[in-house]
Scaffold this active site. Structure first.
Site, PDB file in Angstrom:
ATOM      1  N   LEU A   1      60.451   0.259  53.070  1.00  0.00           N
ATOM      2  CA  LEU A   1      60.977  -0.150  54.382  1.00  0.00           C
ATOM      3  C   LEU A   1      60.126   0.485  55.490  1.00  0.00           C
ATOM      4  O   LEU A   1      59.568  -0.199  56.337  1.00  0.00           O
ATOM      5  CB  LEU A   1      62.456   0.285  54.508  1.00  0.00           C
TER       6      LEU A   1
ATOM      7  N   SER B   1      62.778   5.139  62.165  1.00  0.00           N
ATOM      8  CA  SER B   1      64.193   4.983  62.511  1.00  0.00           C
ATOM      9  C   SER B   1      64.484   3.565  62.993  1.00  0.00           C
ATOM     10  O   SER B   1      65.522   2.988  62.680  1.00  0.00           O
ATOM     11  CB  SER B   1      64.576   5.987  63.606  1.00  0.00           C
TER      12      SER B   1
ATOM     13  N   THR C   1      58.687   6.957  48.382  1.00  0.00           N
ATOM     14  CA  THR C   1      59.035   7.802  47.228  1.00  0.00           C
ATOM     15  C   THR C   1      58.768   7.058  45.922  1.00  0.00           C
ATOM     16  O   THR C   1      59.147   5.893  45.778  1.00  0.00           O
ATOM     17  CB  THR C   1      60.520   8.207  47.305  1.00  0.00           C
TER      18      THR C   1
ATOM     19  N   GLN D   1      81.204  43.033  55.078  1.00  0.00           N
ATOM     20  CA  GLN D   1      81.952  41.897  55.627  1.00  0.00           C
ATOM     21  C   GLN D   1      81.079  40.861  56.334  1.00  0.00           C
ATOM     22  O   GLN D   1      81.409  39.668  56.332  1.00  0.00           O
ATOM     23  CB  GLN D   1      83.050  42.400  56.564  1.00  0.00           C
TER      24      GLN D   1
ATOM     25  N   GLU E   1      66.301   8.575  54.241  1.00  0.00           N
ATOM     26  CA  GLU E   1      67.421   7.607  54.194  1.00  0.00           C
ATOM     27  C   GLU E   1      68.223   7.617  55.503  1.00  0.00           C
ATOM     28  O   GLU E   1      69.433   7.412  55.515  1.00  0.00           O
ATOM     29  CB  GLU E   1      68.276   7.800  52.940  1.00  0.00           C
TER      30      GLU E   1
HETATM   31  N1  COS Z   1      75.561  -3.556  56.089  1.00  0.00           N
HETATM   32  C1  COS Z   1      75.361  -4.881  56.304  1.00  0.00           C
HETATM   33  N2  COS Z   1      74.766  -5.372  57.418  1.00  0.00           N
HETATM   34  C2  COS Z   1      74.379  -4.487  58.347  1.00  0.00           C
HETATM   35  C3  COS Z   1      74.579  -3.097  58.193  1.00  0.00           C
HETATM   36  C4  COS Z   1      75.201  -2.646  57.011  1.00  0.00           C
HETATM   37  N3  COS Z   1      75.412  -1.344  56.797  1.00  0.00           N
HETATM   38  N4  COS Z   1      74.083  -2.474  59.284  1.00  0.00           N
HETATM   39  C5  COS Z   1      73.611  -3.418  60.094  1.00  0.00           C
HETATM   40  N5  COS Z   1      73.793  -4.638  59.526  1.00  0.00           N
HETATM   41  C6  COS Z   1      73.455  -5.935  60.105  1.00  0.00           C
HETATM   42  C7  COS Z   1      74.111  -6.078  61.461  1.00  0.00           C
HETATM   43  O1  COS Z   1      75.413  -6.580  61.333  1.00  0.00           O
HETATM   44  C8  COS Z   1      73.199  -7.074  62.149  1.00  0.00           C
HETATM   45  O2  COS Z   1      73.505  -8.360  61.709  1.00  0.00           O
HETATM   46  P1  COS Z   1      73.693  -9.575  62.776  1.00  0.00           P
HETATM   47  O3  COS Z   1      72.342  -9.723  63.435  1.00  0.00           O
HETATM   48  O4  COS Z   1      74.064 -10.742  61.922  1.00  0.00           O
HETATM   49  O5  COS Z   1      74.737  -9.137  63.738  1.00  0.00           O
HETATM   50  C9  COS Z   1      71.820  -6.711  61.600  1.00  0.00           C
HETATM   51  O6  COS Z   1      72.050  -6.002  60.349  1.00  0.00           O
HETATM   52  C10 COS Z   1      71.045  -5.814  62.541  1.00  0.00           C
HETATM   53  O7  COS Z   1      71.838  -4.675  62.771  1.00  0.00           O
HETATM   54  P2  COS Z   1      71.673  -3.767  64.076  1.00  0.00           P
HETATM   55  O8  COS Z   1      71.666  -4.652  65.278  1.00  0.00           O
HETATM   56  O9  COS Z   1      72.699  -2.692  64.004  1.00  0.00           O
HETATM   57  O10 COS Z   1      70.200  -3.201  63.862  1.00  0.00           O
HETATM   58  P3  COS Z   1      69.363  -2.166  64.717  1.00  0.00           P
HETATM   59  O11 COS Z   1      67.994  -2.670  64.835  1.00  0.00           O
HETATM   60  O12 COS Z   1      70.115  -1.788  65.952  1.00  0.00           O
HETATM   61  O13 COS Z   1      69.227  -0.870  63.744  1.00  0.00           O
HETATM   62  C11 COS Z   1      69.843   1.076  62.522  1.00  0.00           C
HETATM   63  C12 COS Z   1      70.244  -0.277  63.120  1.00  0.00           C
HETATM   64  C13 COS Z   1      69.308   2.060  63.558  1.00  0.00           C
HETATM   65  C14 COS Z   1      71.119   1.590  61.942  1.00  0.00           C
HETATM   66  C15 COS Z   1      68.783   0.849  61.400  1.00  0.00           C
HETATM   67  O14 COS Z   1      67.532   0.467  61.929  1.00  0.00           O
HETATM   68  C16 COS Z   1      68.609   2.074  60.525  1.00  0.00           C
HETATM   69  O15 COS Z   1      69.392   2.321  59.618  1.00  0.00           O
HETATM   70  N6  COS Z   1      67.514   2.852  60.758  1.00  0.00           N
HETATM   71  C17 COS Z   1      67.163   3.954  59.895  1.00  0.00           C
HETATM   72  C18 COS Z   1      66.326   3.448  58.789  1.00  0.00           C
HETATM   73  C19 COS Z   1      66.281   4.417  57.652  1.00  0.00           C
HETATM   74  O16 COS Z   1      67.282   4.907  57.171  1.00  0.00           O
HETATM   75  N7  COS Z   1      65.070   4.676  57.211  1.00  0.00           N
HETATM   76  C20 COS Z   1      64.864   5.524  56.099  1.00  0.00           C
HETATM   77  C21 COS Z   1      63.961   4.797  55.197  1.00  0.00           C
HETATM   78  S1  COS Z   1      64.514   4.723  53.582  1.00  0.00           S
HETATM   79  S2  COS Z   1      64.033   6.467  52.818  1.00  0.00           S
END
Ligand code: COS
Length: 383
Positions: free
Chosen positions: A124, A131, A157, A280, A364
């Site tokens: 990803l 982020s 990973t 303590q 994550e």
């Molecule tokens: N399950 C199902 N669908 C989801 C969801 C979930 N947990 N979270 C978001 N969605 C859906 C939303 O509903 C939205 O759908 P619609 O367009 O149909 O409404 C779509 O996905 C986009 O969601 P959102 O608008 O919330 O996306 P953003 O771009 O604002 O980003 C975050 C959301 C910041 C939460 C996301 O980019 C994120 O998790 N970033 C971190 C990434 C990460 O963890 N990276 C680590 C890499 S893996 S080691």
């Protein structure tokens, strides 16, 4: 949900014994060589650890979320490198196929992941999309019966070992939002796919990450996860909901290990005429750590039970990931403090764990991303 208490007890005890008798004794070797010995990998394979979460019909053990976190509490007591090696097959590397894949994709790949024949990787993150995952630039352009992938994935990973890669790429270049993203399964050895040099990390020696580079990689149309374009970002988010609970459990296990080592040290080490555990100010640090670990463990179990009950757990997974990993960082810091000078030298495992667990608050989804998800969900629920 626990399907059969006796079977789970046996599994948890077996994994716990494996952690104590095989994994922990190999920790120093892994830290020094940056490699997990083949014999240990073979033993993990034999125990079925690569297929814990993969359904029985595909050759795995098909554990529930509650069973998974209880097993991960045990695995977390050993150096995170071991868990990392089996982690992608049980989590982010296989889940996309498991949650949203077609039956044919499941039949083709899940048995090989469950047996450990293949390792998997979740692609990803990119150089300019961490982020803000939805801003990813890797492209997948349809050309006849194939997609042509171009782009670079970062900090992936298990990429050096992976047989398959779950890759999020943009199939609709005009759509810069999440809905322009699709998910693919790409096999190692596909022409145009190459790996960057290994990342030199702060800790987690033995857990390997690197870039994955796609240069005109032709991927058959049948490798589009679920056969549907435009839902790859949602697949990734669903994968991460579950993955974050797994990491939360891992943080609890690591904190329990650090505290157990530290308690033993504090009861042995004498200053001012008595064991330091009897002072303590040391007791305060031990007690705060114990209470916080207990809180995190309860939170992880509650979220896991909710997921098994079919409830949406995006908020709870983020709460558990944020609280457990931050807690783990605080416990690591206190444990180094209690060890004093000994905590700063590599003779004691705490020096290594202090560096290893720092990643938990980042991968994550950082703590700050969990805060954003929790607050966004709160506002959505409140209308
Ligand atoms: N399950 C199902 N669908 C989801 C969801 C979930 N947990 N979270 C978001 N969605 C859906 C939303 O509903 C939205 O759908 P619609 O367009 O149909 O409404 C779509 O996905 C986009 O969601 P959102 O608008 O919330 O996306 P953003 O771009 O604002 O980003 C975050 C959301 C910041 C939460 C996301 O980019 C994120 O998790 N970033 C971190 C990434 C990460 O963890 N990276 C680590 C890499 S893996 S080691």
């Amino acid at each position: 949900m626990i399907r059969d208490q006796d079977t789970l007890d046996f599994l948890v005890t077996t994994v716990g014994r494996f952690v104590d008798e095989v994994l922990i004794p190999h920790e120093n070797e892994v830290a020094e060589t940056d490699e997990i010995p083949e014999t240990v990998i073979a033993a993990m394979r034999e125990l079925g650890l690569f297929g814990l979460t993969i359904p029985e019909e595909f050759g795995g053990l098909g554990v529930t979320m509650e069973e998974e976190v209880r097993i991960v509490f045990e695995l977390g007591r050993a150096s995170p490198a071991f868990r990392s090696y089996i982690g992608t097959n049980n989590g982010i590397g296989s889940l996309g196929i498991l949650i949203d894949g077609t039956q044919a994709q499941k039949e083709q790949y899940l048995p090989r992941l469950a047996s450990g024949e293949y390792l998997s990787a979740f692609c990803l993150t990119e150089p300019d999309a961490g982020s803000d995952a939805a801003s990813l630039k890797t492209s997948a352009v349809l050309d006849g019966d194939h997609y042509i992938l171009n782009g670079t994935k970062r900090y992936i990973t298990n990429a050096p070992h992976a047989g398959i890669f779950s890759v999020m790429a943009r199939t609709d270049p005009a759509n810069k939002r999440a809905s322009g993203i699709s998910a693919f399964i790409v096999e190692r050895g596909t022409p145009g796919l190459s790996l960057g040099k290994p990342d030199h990390k702060m800790g987690q020696k033995g857990a390997h990450t690197c870039d994955v580079v796609f240069e005109d990689v032709r991927v058959p149309r049948s490798q589009l996860i679920g056969g549907v374009e435009g839902v790859g970002f949602k697949t990734a988010m669903k994968v991460l909901d579950k993955g974050r609970l797994h990491i939360a459990a891992l943080a609890v296990g690591a904190a329990e290990r650090m505290l157990a080592d530290t308690l033993r040290y504090a009861m042995d080490r004498r200053q001012f005429g008595k064991p330091i555990a009897e002072h303590q100010l040391i007791q305060a640090m031990l007690a705060d750590s114990k209470a916080e670990i207990y809180a995190a463990r309860c939170m992880v179990l509650d979220a896991a039970q909710r997921r098994d009950a079919g409830q949406p757990i995006s908020t709870e997974a983020s709460c558990a990931k944020m609280f457990s990993t931050e807690m783990c960082g605080r416990v690591a810091d206190r444990c180094v403090q209690i060890h004093g000078g000994a905590g700063y030298v590599s003779e004691y495992a705490i020096e290594r764990f202090y560096r290893d667990v720092r990643l938990f608050r980042i991968y994550e989804g950082t703590t700050q991303i969990q805060q954003i998800i929790i607050a966004k969900n709160m506002m959505a629920e409140a209308g």
